[in-house]
Design an enzyme around this catalytic site. Structure first.
Site, PDB file in Angstrom:
ATOM      1  CG  LEU A  88      -1.819   1.192   1.477  1.00 15.31           C
ATOM      2  CD1 LEU A  88      -2.789   1.386   0.320  1.00 15.31           C
ATOM      3  CD2 LEU A  88      -2.578   1.026   2.799  1.00 15.31           C
ATOM      4  CG  HIS A  89       3.478   2.318  -2.977  1.00 15.50           C
ATOM      5  ND1 HIS A  89       3.234   1.062  -3.470  1.00 15.50           N
ATOM      6  CD2 HIS A  89       3.870   3.060  -4.038  1.00 15.50           C
ATOM      7  CE1 HIS A  89       3.485   1.032  -4.771  1.00 15.50           C
ATOM      8  NE2 HIS A  89       3.869   2.224  -5.137  1.00 15.50           N
TER       9      HIS A  89
END
Length: 360
Positions: free
Chosen positions: A203-204
């Site tokens: 998740l970025h």
């Protein structure tokens, strides 16, 4: 002797460069200089990749990270131009769609140095993504466009490249070259003790992390999956960790520090499902025959969606949960070798040599 200056700055570029640089080293008539912009400066997101993948240490090391997109790209442009004037390469080689990619291609084009773009032709058709802007502009100023898929080639044809002087080649995906080459060296992350079958998540992406609503929705889904389906393993990017803390969002999963590429390969190989908003991880899941749920509204890798290997769910918690239930434990096949089967690096280096011979 053709002098190639390779520009890298982010984790996916280190991986791609590892196999292309290896192919260059095995080819007569090419000399490579590596410039690292410093875009990814965290130890586990930069230096460890050079150590693990056997990439030659950068000949030019910049220290440009942080700041807004325009600021970062502008600073890179200034320093890369200075390096090009000093090193006088015959060609610049850039990868992917980061600020390092665009700055390198633009600096070279302004100095009339030919540019080769690895991973050309990818499109999400979402101009809100800075990566989409970077890849479109880089393609426009490159003379060698190395596409990973037939769809990427079709995208360029639709944009008029059939009538331009730039050469378009479908060489396959160098990421598959890397996965095949390094899978035998995959290593367990430090202090990792979970049994196989965990859910691997990343998740970025800014479209998720910069939106409090989207970030909270995704985290809520990950928390539920962790408690009800299987443990969620999340190597958390420092920026994402900071944003979650600032927004006081409760995250209840198995957090690990950012991992090196060999550890990531191990996690992919032993996961029961992959959840991601990354571009590269979608393919890496496929290389290891794992179903993937992509927490984005669009993807560049549409062939994975069309084949049923990947499911797009955006940031909607209910859709993420439904897809996780449906895909957990499912394996996918690579019967048609849509990414070339691991031969991309040799093909593209061959084309670089051929282009230099024609130019002479």
């Amino acid at each position: 002797m053709q002098k190639v200056l390779t520009i890298i700055g982010a984790r996916p570029q280190f991986i791609k460069a590892s196999v292309v640089s290896r192919a260059i080293q095995q080819t007569d008539g090419v000399e490579e200089t590596i410039l690292h912009t410093g875009q990814h400066f965290d130890q586990n997101m930069s230096e460890v990749f050079f150590d693990q993948l056997g990439i030659p240490k950068p000949d030019v090391q910049l220290d440009i990270h942080g700041g807004n997109h325009g600021e970062m790209t502008g600073r890179m442009l200034i320093e890369i131009e200075r390096a090009l004037l000093e090193n006088k390469p015959d060609r610049v080689l850039v990868y992917g769609d980061t600020n390092s990619t665009l700055a390198g291609a633009l600096a070279a084009a302004k100095l009339h140095i030919p540019v080769a773009h690895v991973e050309a032709g990818l499109r999400s058709f979402n101009m809100q993504m800075p990566e989409e802007i970077n890849r479109i502009l880089t393609d426009q100023i490159s003379d060698l466009l190395f596409c990973p898929t037939d769809i990427a080639v079709d995208n360029l044809i639709k944009e008029g490249f059939a009538h331009k002087s730039a050469k378009v080649f479908q060489v396959g995906d160098v990421m598959q070259d890397a996965a095949i080459l390094f899978s035998k060296k995959a290593t367990v992350p430090t202090n990792f003790s979970l049994p196989d079958g965990f859910v691997l998540a990343t998740l970025h992406r800014a479209e998720n992390t910069d939106s409090p609503t989207r970030l909270a929705s995704i985290v809520n889904a990950l928390n539920y999956i962790h408690s009800e389906i299987a443990p969620v393993v999340l190597p958390l990017h420092p920026r994402t960790r900071k944003l979650i803390a600032e927004q006081q969002i409760t995250l209840d999963v198995h957090l690990v520090e950012p991992v090196g590429y060999l550890e990531m390969l191990w996690l992919l190989d032993h996961a029961g499902l992959v959840l991601t908003d990354s571009g590269g991880v979608q393919k890496e899941a496929f290389f290891f025959h794992k179903a993937c749920v992509t927490m984005r509204d669009q993807t560049e890798w549409v062939e994975l969606v069309e084949s049923g290997a990947n499911e797009l769910v955006g940031a909607d918690a209910d859709m993420i949960l439904q897809a996780a239930h449906k895909n957990y434990g499912r394996t996918v096949a690579d019967d048609s070798q849509i990414y070339g089967g691991g031969l991309a690096a040799g093909k593209l280096v061959g084309q670089i040599i051929k282009a230099s011979t024609v130019a002479i």
